[in-house]
Design a protein around this motif. Structure first.
Motif, mmCIF file in Angstrom:
data_model
loop_
_atom_site.group_PDB
_atom_site.id
_atom_site.type_symbol
_atom_site.label_atom_id
_atom_site.label_comp_id
_atom_site.label_asym_id
_atom_site.label_seq_id
_atom_site.Cartn_x
_atom_site.Cartn_y
_atom_site.Cartn_z
ATOM 1 N N PHE A 112 -4.680 3.488 -8.674
ATOM 2 C CA PHE A 112 -5.604 2.432 -8.255
ATOM 3 C C PHE A 112 -5.328 1.972 -6.820
ATOM 4 N N CYS A 113 -4.673 2.833 -6.036
ATOM 5 C CA CYS A 113 -4.377 2.479 -4.643
ATOM 6 C C CYS A 113 -5.657 2.263 -3.836
ATOM 7 N N GLN A 114 -6.700 3.041 -4.142
ATOM 8 C CA GLN A 114 -7.966 2.873 -3.431
ATOM 9 C C GLN A 114 -8.585 1.512 -3.743
ATOM 10 N N THR A 115 -8.417 1.047 -4.974
ATOM 11 C CA THR A 115 -8.920 -0.282 -5.338
ATOM 12 C C THR A 115 -8.224 -1.352 -4.506
ATOM 13 N N LEU A 152 -18.729 -8.399 -10.354
ATOM 14 C CA LEU A 152 -18.142 -8.117 -11.664
ATOM 15 C C LEU A 152 -17.516 -6.727 -11.680
ATOM 16 N N TRP A 153 -18.159 -5.795 -10.992
ATOM 17 C CA TRP A 153 -17.640 -4.426 -10.935
ATOM 18 C C TRP A 153 -16.257 -4.404 -10.279
ATOM 19 N N SER A 154 -16.098 -5.171 -9.189
ATOM 20 C CA SER A 154 -14.804 -5.235 -8.496
ATOM 21 C C SER A 154 -13.724 -5.794 -9.413
ATOM 22 N N LEU A 155 -14.058 -6.862 -10.133
ATOM 23 C CA LEU A 155 -13.096 -7.464 -11.057
ATOM 24 C C LEU A 155 -12.758 -6.507 -12.198
ATOM 25 N N ASP A 156 -13.748 -5.740 -12.635
ATOM 26 C CA ASP A 156 -13.495 -4.763 -13.697
ATOM 27 C C ASP A 156 -12.550 -3.657 -13.224
ATOM 28 N N LYS A 157 -12.652 -3.279 -11.952
ATOM 29 C CA LYS A 157 -11.742 -2.271 -11.402
ATOM 30 C C LYS A 157 -10.299 -2.789 -11.409
ATOM 31 N N ILE A 158 -10.139 -4.074 -11.130
ATOM 32 C CA ILE A 158 -8.804 -4.682 -11.173
ATOM 33 C C ILE A 158 -8.291 -4.698 -12.613
ATOM 34 N N ALA A 159 -9.185 -5.045 -13.551
ATOM 35 C CA ALA A 159 -8.800 -5.056 -14.968
ATOM 36 C C ALA A 159 -8.398 -3.660 -15.437
ATOM 37 N N GLU A 160 -9.091 -2.645 -14.949
ATOM 38 C CA GLU A 160 -8.750 -1.264 -15.316
ATOM 39 C C GLU A 160 -7.345 -0.901 -14.828
ATOM 40 N N ALA A 161 -6.998 -1.381 -13.637
ATOM 41 C CA ALA A 161 -5.652 -1.129 -13.114
ATOM 42 C C ALA A 161 -4.600 -1.820 -13.982
ATOM 43 N N LYS A 186 -6.929 -0.877 -1.498
ATOM 44 C CA LYS A 186 -7.459 -0.734 -0.138
ATOM 45 C C LYS A 186 -8.842 -1.382 -0.025
ATOM 46 N N ASP A 187 -9.650 -1.222 -1.065
ATOM 47 C CA ASP A 187 -10.986 -1.837 -1.069
ATOM 48 C C ASP A 187 -10.886 -3.360 -1.015
ATOM 49 N N LEU A 188 -9.906 -3.913 -1.737
ATOM 50 C CA LEU A 188 -9.706 -5.366 -1.722
ATOM 51 C C LEU A 188 -9.273 -5.848 -0.336
ATOM 52 N N LEU A 189 -8.420 -5.069 0.314
ATOM 53 C CA LEU A 189 -7.998 -5.421 1.673
ATOM 54 C C LEU A 189 -9.204 -5.478 2.611
ATOM 55 N N LEU A 190 -10.115 -4.541 2.432
ATOM 56 C CA LEU A 190 -11.318 -4.500 3.268
ATOM 57 C C LEU A 190 -12.220 -5.700 2.977
ATOM 58 N N LEU A 191 -12.382 -6.028 1.702
ATOM 59 C CA LEU A 191 -13.185 -7.193 1.323
ATOM 60 C C LEU A 191 -12.592 -8.471 1.908
ATOM 61 N N GLU A 213 0.832 -1.206 0.000
ATOM 62 C CA GLU A 213 0.000 0.000 0.000
ATOM 63 C C GLU A 213 0.870 1.262 0.000
ATOM 64 N N LYS A 214 1.931 1.242 0.804
ATOM 65 C CA LYS A 214 2.837 2.391 0.875
ATOM 66 C C LYS A 214 3.521 2.630 -0.469
ATOM 67 N N ASN A 215 4.008 1.559 -1.102
ATOM 68 C CA ASN A 215 4.682 1.711 -2.392
ATOM 69 C C ASN A 215 3.729 2.181 -3.478
ATOM 70 N N CYS A 216 2.474 1.748 -3.389
ATOM 71 C CA CYS A 216 1.469 2.194 -4.353
ATOM 72 C C CYS A 216 1.354 3.716 -4.314
ATOM 73 N N GLU A 217 1.322 4.258 -3.103
ATOM 74 C CA GLU A 217 1.236 5.713 -2.936
ATOM 75 C C GLU A 217 2.521 6.394 -3.413
ATOM 76 N N LEU A 218 3.678 5.811 -3.084
ATOM 77 C CA LEU A 218 4.959 6.384 -3.498
ATOM 78 C C LEU A 218 5.082 6.450 -5.019
ATOM 79 N N LEU A 219 4.549 5.426 -5.676
ATOM 80 C CA LEU A 219 4.615 5.358 -7.136
ATOM 81 C C LEU A 219 3.579 6.257 -7.808
ATOM 82 N N GLY A 220 2.637 6.764 -7.019
ATOM 83 C CA GLY A 220 1.596 7.630 -7.572
ATOM 84 C C GLY A 220 0.616 6.897 -8.462
ATOM 85 N N LEU A 221 0.401 5.610 -8.186
ATOM 86 C CA LEU A 221 -0.528 4.818 -8.997
ATOM 87 C C LEU A 221 -1.966 5.219 -8.665
#
Length: 240
Positions: free
Chosen positions: A166-169, A185-194, A171-176, A156-164
């Motif tokens: 889809f870091c929120q996506t 399907l929407w969740s999987l599509d968010k991963i595909a978008e990343a 975080k959402d997966l961690l919560l799930l 999560e920290k590296n995601c922020e450092l890299l300025g990606l």
């Protein structure tokens, strides 16, 4: 659980947990319990697997080669939690293969998560979706010459450092995962978008649209996915 494994210590120079077990990342009933044994006794592999563990059994020489070649598995083993014995004095050497292995694993894990989703295996779909996005961030960290993060917090920290974006996506997966909640399907599509920021990909919703969820096998071509249905009919879906 460690007490049960200590009976195997006479057959390995080192035995330890690696991955998420015993850490914040671990989710009961969802995460694998990974065990590494440094030993010449390959029967330990079947023995550990029969007890419900996800084992890796390596000789000292195999571990040394793994680390010299820059295999990310070496990092996990080096940071493992010992049950008994001591790890050999090895050093991870980051190579071009380090990043290459991580990059190839992204699509492979995404396909595993898709297959699990369409066969109704909610746990496998969730866990492998998490691994997909984690590996994508690890790959980008490797490419950009950052350390390869292992724990969820580090990723999560590296995601922020890299300025990606889809870091929120992630975080959402961690919560799930924490609540063992099913993916949509929407969740999987968010991963595909990343993934699509860096690689060609097909969204889960597009696969469902073309197959109505009848997905038996997924193969990758240079120009798209080939979906094999339960009746062996094949559907080609191009990258968009």
């Amino acid at each position: 659980m460690s007490e049960n494994l200590k009976g195997l210590c006479t057959r390995a120079s080192y035995l330890g947990y690696f991955g998420s077990y015993g850490k914040k990342d671990y989710v009961e009933g969802l995460s694998d319990i990974n065990v590494v044994a440094i030993s010449e006794d390959k029967t330990l592999l079947l023995e550990l697997a029969s007890e419900g563990f996800s084992p890796v059994v390596l000789s000292k020489e195999q571990l040394e080669n793994l680390c010299k070649e820059g295999d990310p598995l070496c990092l996990y083993i080096m940071k493992s939690e010992p049950i008994c014995g001591e790890l050999p004095n090895v050093k991870f050497v980051k190579t071009e293969k380090s990043c290459e292995r991580l990059g190839k694993a992204v699509i492979a894990l995404y396909i595993i998560s898709l297959l699990a989703f369409f066969r109704g295996d909610e746990k496998s779909s969730l866990e492998n979706s998490y691994r997909t996005l984690r590996t994508l961030i690890q790959w980008r960290s490797c490419i950009e010459n950052y350390d390869i993060p292992l724990s969820a917090d580090e990723v999560e920290k590296n995601c922020e450092l890299l300025g990606l974006n889809f870091c929120q996506t992630f975080k959402d997966l961690l919560l799930l995962r924490r609540f063992n909640a099913p993916l949509t399907l929407w969740s999987l599509d968010k991963i595909a978008e990343a993934i699509s920021i860096f690689m060609k990909i097909v969204k889960a919703s597009k696969i469902y649209e073309e197959t109505k969820g009848d997905v038996f096998k997924i193969s990758v071509r240079e120009d798209g996915f080939i979906i094999e249905k339960s009746n062996k009919e094949k559907v080609f879906i191009p990258f968009t």
